[in-house]
Each structure stands twice: as structure tokens, then as C-alpha cells.
Design an enzyme around this catalytic site. Structure first.
Site, PDB file in Angstrom:
ATOM      1  N   GLU A 167       0.827  -1.074   0.170  1.00  0.00           N
ATOM      2  CA  GLU A 167       0.357   0.047  -0.328  1.00  0.00           C
ATOM      3  C   GLU A 167       0.808   1.002  -0.611  1.00  0.00           C
ATOM      4  O   GLU A 167       1.079   1.770   1.332  1.00  0.00           O
ATOM      5  CB  GLU A 167      -1.131   0.165   1.077  1.00  0.00           C
ATOM      6  CG  GLU A 167      -2.248  -1.100   1.209  1.00  0.00           C
ATOM      7  CD  GLU A 167      -3.241  -1.163   2.461  1.00  0.00           C
ATOM      8  OE1 GLU A 167      -2.468  -0.249   3.274  1.00  0.00           O
ATOM      9  OE2 GLU A 167      -4.188  -1.923   2.505  1.00  0.00           O
ATOM     10  N   GLU A 356      -5.139  -8.731   1.484  1.00  0.00           N
ATOM     11  CA  GLU A 356      -5.529  -8.849   2.811  1.00  0.00           C
ATOM     12  C   GLU A 356      -7.004  -8.189   2.525  1.00  0.00           C
ATOM     13  O   GLU A 356      -7.925  -6.808   1.652  1.00  0.00           O
ATOM     14  CB  GLU A 356      -4.435  -6.707   2.922  1.00  0.00           C
ATOM     15  CG  GLU A 356      -3.848  -7.314   3.990  1.00  0.00           C
ATOM     16  CD  GLU A 356      -3.503  -5.637   4.134  1.00  0.00           C
ATOM     17  OE1 GLU A 356      -3.816  -5.194   4.673  1.00  0.00           O
ATOM     18  OE2 GLU A 356      -1.767  -5.293   4.202  1.00  0.00           O
TER      19      GLU A 356
HETATM   20  C1  GAL Z   1      -3.150  -2.253   6.133  1.00  0.00           C
HETATM   21  C2  GAL Z   1      -2.171  -2.403   6.505  1.00  0.00           C
HETATM   22  C3  GAL Z   1      -1.933  -3.594   7.262  1.00  0.00           C
HETATM   23  C4  GAL Z   1      -3.069  -3.373   8.535  1.00  0.00           C
HETATM   24  C5  GAL Z   1      -4.544  -3.266   7.776  1.00  0.00           C
HETATM   25  C6  GAL Z   1      -5.517  -3.050   8.900  1.00  0.00           C
HETATM   26  O1  GAL Z   1      -3.606  -1.290   5.463  1.00  0.00           O
HETATM   27  O2  GAL Z   1      -1.331  -3.060   5.512  1.00  0.00           O
HETATM   28  O3  GAL Z   1      -0.496  -3.286   7.769  1.00  0.00           O
HETATM   29  O4  GAL Z   1      -2.658  -2.951   9.582  1.00  0.00           O
HETATM   30  O5  GAL Z   1      -3.951  -2.140   6.875  1.00  0.00           O
HETATM   31  O6  GAL Z   1      -6.053  -1.863   9.315  1.00  0.00           O
END
Ligand code: GAL
Length: 444
Positions: A167, A356
Site C-alpha cells: 500500500e 488483505e
Molecule cells: C492495511 C495494512 C496492514 C494493516 C491493515 C489493517 O492498510 O497494510 O498493515 O494494518 O491495513 O489496518
């Protein structure tokens, strides 16, 4: 109902973690400091004053934790390498013990039949590089090249799946514009150079891996949130469009070879003026094998002339009285569906992996376990939407849950638990959110 089989035999059922959020061992075996180790020392920056020095102690407990990954039914494990563990000064001397740690993690994954997905950069910049302005310095492209080279030479024989960055919009906006994440910088003078250098370094990382790693499968990840205007009024719609360009298009479009989406948002023309390295724009593009889509929630925005640049402000999920997580993020699988589709509609993305998605809830321990109904429902809904997408012919090959266990959630400290496994940070005890023999995550 769907089952695991509905997604086909080769589907990647993954779970993701990151070095800074899980490893701890912050000054063990020669690791250098990261920007987060230092940022956490600043008053009021992290909820509860939490310091990520031990985090989940994955550095020492990785074997047990990988057994948990296996026990939950996953076949893929996404982790990140800590740049300051490999190169304590960011560049220069290699830390052999740091290098050895990831060899052990990878070996353990392979023993357990877990496919390793290695992320090169998940926000833990070596502090030594931040002293020289970090992502705002154009030399970072060379520093990153060197770091990627070391990793490729070390792990390229055993790891075939590479994620260059996590990201870029996340760390450049929160860290170099809004000051909410490390290194805590603010303003366009920091943000614009950081954006451009991250775009360039991302493509550069791709080139390095392609050159060194035989048969590499190379991707990178982008955060995204559907941006919905609060009303049909033209000013709300325009506001939503501006936010959308920044959140959803700023990084993917140059990576795909389209350049910055500046014709749609005049403000971005300034991006050009801020960057000394602008002449290298032909190096912003890389032919990624897959794109990692990271989606959690949609945003609803309305026009607000008081807000600088975007002139928009969020109408929160709680105000709109829609279902949301402990982060205040709206739960909306239809919106997830639309965002994934949007990436596909660029027409040049070959493969999509959901690298994710996940939800934070304040878990309640009852008799040593959490009856994790809300989190289970979240993943179930998002997976159902993904299955629809897959059945419509979109090449989605995996879904990685964020995250294995409660961990250091950046500015939220340990106050926003996303884990499928509950962690007691005083004792490091891991507890299945669902009892061992009665777990609800049957889809993993
Ligand atoms: C994403 C990030 C993760 C985690 C997740 C939840 O943006 O890549 O490291 O923190 O959000 O907030």
C-alpha cells in the site's frame, strides 16, 4: 452456502502478517532501528503509548505461529522482510543473522507446505535512511534497489512469489502528508516527492526481482476504498471524484503505464513540479504478474470547502448507522465486489489476489476462547462476493485474511485487534478465536 472447494483446487487461501507488526526483536541479532521504533517514542502518536519492540514476538515464536497457520487450514503465508534487519543502515553492510531469520521462516513454511509470499516493503523503513529524508529523497530508488537485490539473491531460490510494496498510498499519505504514521511528516513538500519515489521504487523493485529470480511471480499491493458521494448534489459528486483519484488511482495507474491521473485533478499537476527525478517517468511502469488488491471498506464523502486540497470530508459509518467494525469501517461486501471489478476493468491486469481484507472487533474472552461470530461473518460475506467475481470470469486466484493474530496496529497500538487468533500481550498467549475443534473459519 459455499465451501472451500467452490473456489477450485489451486485457490490461494492465505493469511498475512508484517514484520513491524509481528516480529518484535527490535534490537536483537544486529537489527537496525526502523522509523516506527522511533515514532512510537513520540508522545501521543500511538494509542496507549504502545511500543512495537516485542509485538507478537514472532521473531522467537515463528515455528509455533506457523503451526497455527497450518492448523487454521491455510495453504499460503504472506509475511514481510524487515529492511533494517537485513541492512541495519538501510544500505551498506548486510546483517547475516537478520538474513538467516527469514531463511528459517521460509524453510518452516516449505516444511509445512505453506506457499511463502514475501513482501519487500511493509512500512518499516530503516531509521538511518529517514535521517536522510527517507521516501522524500530521490536516492531511495537506489537504496531500495540494493535492498531488493540482497533479498532476491538470498531468497530467490526458495521464494517464487514476491510482493514489492504494501500500500504505497498508505505510507506516503499517513507518513509524509498527514503525520499520523511514521515518520510523522506533513505537507506537500514531503508528500509529492514521497509519492513519486515510491512509484519509481516499486517498479524498480519489480525489475530487480525479474532479473535475479528465475520464474518469479511478481506483484505489488494497492489499498482501495470505493468513494461514494453522500448526496446527488454536483459538489458532493465532485468531492467524491477528487478523493477517488487520490485514494484509488494515484499509484496503480503509473504502475500500469498510464502515468498519473492528473488530467482529472489539476492539483496533481503540481506533483510534477515537486519532483527532481521527474525525468525518469518512463521507469514508473512495470509489467506485474499480479496485482494485490487490499480492500476493507467504502468511504462516503461530502463537499467541505474547509478541507485543504480535496475539499471533502467523510460521513462516518456510525453517523450513517450502517454496520461497521471497531475501526469504524463500514462492512460492505458489495462495495468490495465493485472495487475488485474495477481493477479488472483496466483490462491489463493479468491476475488479482486479495492480499488483505479483514476486520477489527473488540473480542471477548469467555472460558479462554472468543466466539468470533462477527469476524467470521465478515470474511464469509467478502468471500461470497469474491466467488461471484470468480464465477464471472475475473482471474482472482487468492484471498489473504488480515491477519493471523492480533498485532501492532500502527497508530492504534494494540487497541484494534484484527487477528483470527487472539493475543494476550502481557503473556504472549495465543488463543483461537474459536475453540480448536469448533472453529467457524471452515472456509480457510
Ligand atoms: C492495511 C495494512 C496492514 C494493516 C491493515 C489493517 O492498510 O497494510 O498493515 O494494518 O491495513 O489496518
Amino acid at each position: 452456502m459455499f465451501s472451500k472447494n467452490s473456489f477450485g483446487k489451486n485457490f490461494l487461501w492465505g493469511v498475512a502478517i508484517s514484520a513491524q507488526q509481528n516480529e518484535g526483536g527490535y534490537n536483537t541479532d544486529g537489527r537496525g532501528l526502523s522509523i516506527w521504533d522511533l515514532f512510537a517514542r513520540r508522545q501521543g502518536k500511538i494509542k496507549g503509548g504502545f511500543k512495537p519492540y516485542v509485538a507478537c514476538d514472532f521473531y522467537h515464536r515463528y515455528k509455533d505461529d506457523l503451526l497455527l497457520v497450518k492448523a487454521l487450514g491455510f495453504n499460503t503465508f504472506r509475511f514481510s522482510v524487515s529492511w533494517p534487519r537485513i541492512l541495519p543502515d538501510g544500505t551498506g553492510k548486510i546483517n547475516k543473522e537478520g538474513v538467516a531469520f527469514y531463511h528459517k521462516v521460509i524453510e518452516e513454511c516449505l516444511k509445512l507446505d505453506l506457499i511463502p509470499y514475501l513482501t519487500l516493503y511493509h512500512w518499516d523503513l530503516p531509521y538511518e535512511l529517514e535521517k536522510e529524508d527517507g521516501w522524500a529523497n530521490d536516492r531511495i530508488i537506489r537504496w531500495f534497489n540494493r535492498y531488493a537485490t540482497v533479498c532476491a539473491e538470498e531468497y530467490g531460490d526458495v521464494v517464487k512469489n514476491w510482493i514489492i510494496m504494501n500500500e504505497p498510498m498508505g505510507f506516503t499519505s499517513l507518513g509524509y502528508m498527514l503525520g499520523k504514521h511514521a515518520p510523522g511528516k506533513t505537507g506537500l513538500n514531503n508528500f509529492f516527492p514521497a509519492v513519486h519515489h515510491a512509484v519509481m521504487a516499486q517498479a524498480e523493485g519489480g525489475r530487480v526481482i525479474r532479473q535475479i529470480v528465475h520464474k518469479a511471480h511478481i506483484g505489488t499491493t494497492f489499498s482501495c476504498s470505493e468513494v461514494i458521494p453522500f448526496t446527488d448534489k454536483p459538489e458532493d459528486k465532485q468531492a467524491a471524484k477528487r478523493v477517488d483519484i487520490l485514494l484509488n488511482r494515484l499509484f496503480i495507474e503509473p504502475a500500469l503505464g498510464r502515468g498519473y491521473p492528473k488530467e482529472d485533478f489539476r492539483f496533481l499537476e503540481k506533483l510534477e513540479l515537486y519532483n527532481r527525478a521527474w525525468k525518469y517517468t518512463d521507469r514508473m511502469h512495470f509489467n506485474f504478474d499480479f496485482i494485490g488488491v487490499q480492500n476493507y471498506f467504502p468511504l462516503v464523502v461530502k463537499y467541505n470547502r474547509m478541507m485543504p486540497i480535496v475539499q471533502a470530508s467523510e460521513v462516518k459509518a456510525a453517523t450513517r448507522k450502517v454496520p461497521h467494525t471497531a475501526m469504524g469501517w463500514e462492512i460492505n461486501a458489495d462495495s468490495f465486489y465493485r472495487m475488485v471489478k474495477r481493477f479488472w476493468l483496466y483490462g491489463v491486469v493479468k491476475e488479482i489476489i486479495i492480499t488483505e481484507s479483514g476486520a477489527a472487533f473488540k473480542d471477548k474472552l469467555v472460558n479462554g476462547a472468543v466466539n468470533d461470530v462477527q469476524r467470521t461473518h465478515y470474511h464469509e460475506k467478502y468471500l461470497r462476493a469474491l466467488l461471484k467475481e470468480k464465477n464471472e470470469g475475473i482471474n482472482v486466484t487468492g484471498y489473504f485474511a488480515w491477519t493471523l493474530m492480533d498485532n501492532f496496529e500502527w497508530a492504534e497500538g494494540v487497541k484494534a485487534p484484527f487477528g483470527l487468533i487472539h493475543v494476550d500481550f502481557k503473556t504472549q498467549l495465543r488463543m483461537f478465536c474459536i475453540r480448536w475443534n469448533n472453529r467457524n473459519y471452515t472456509f480457510f
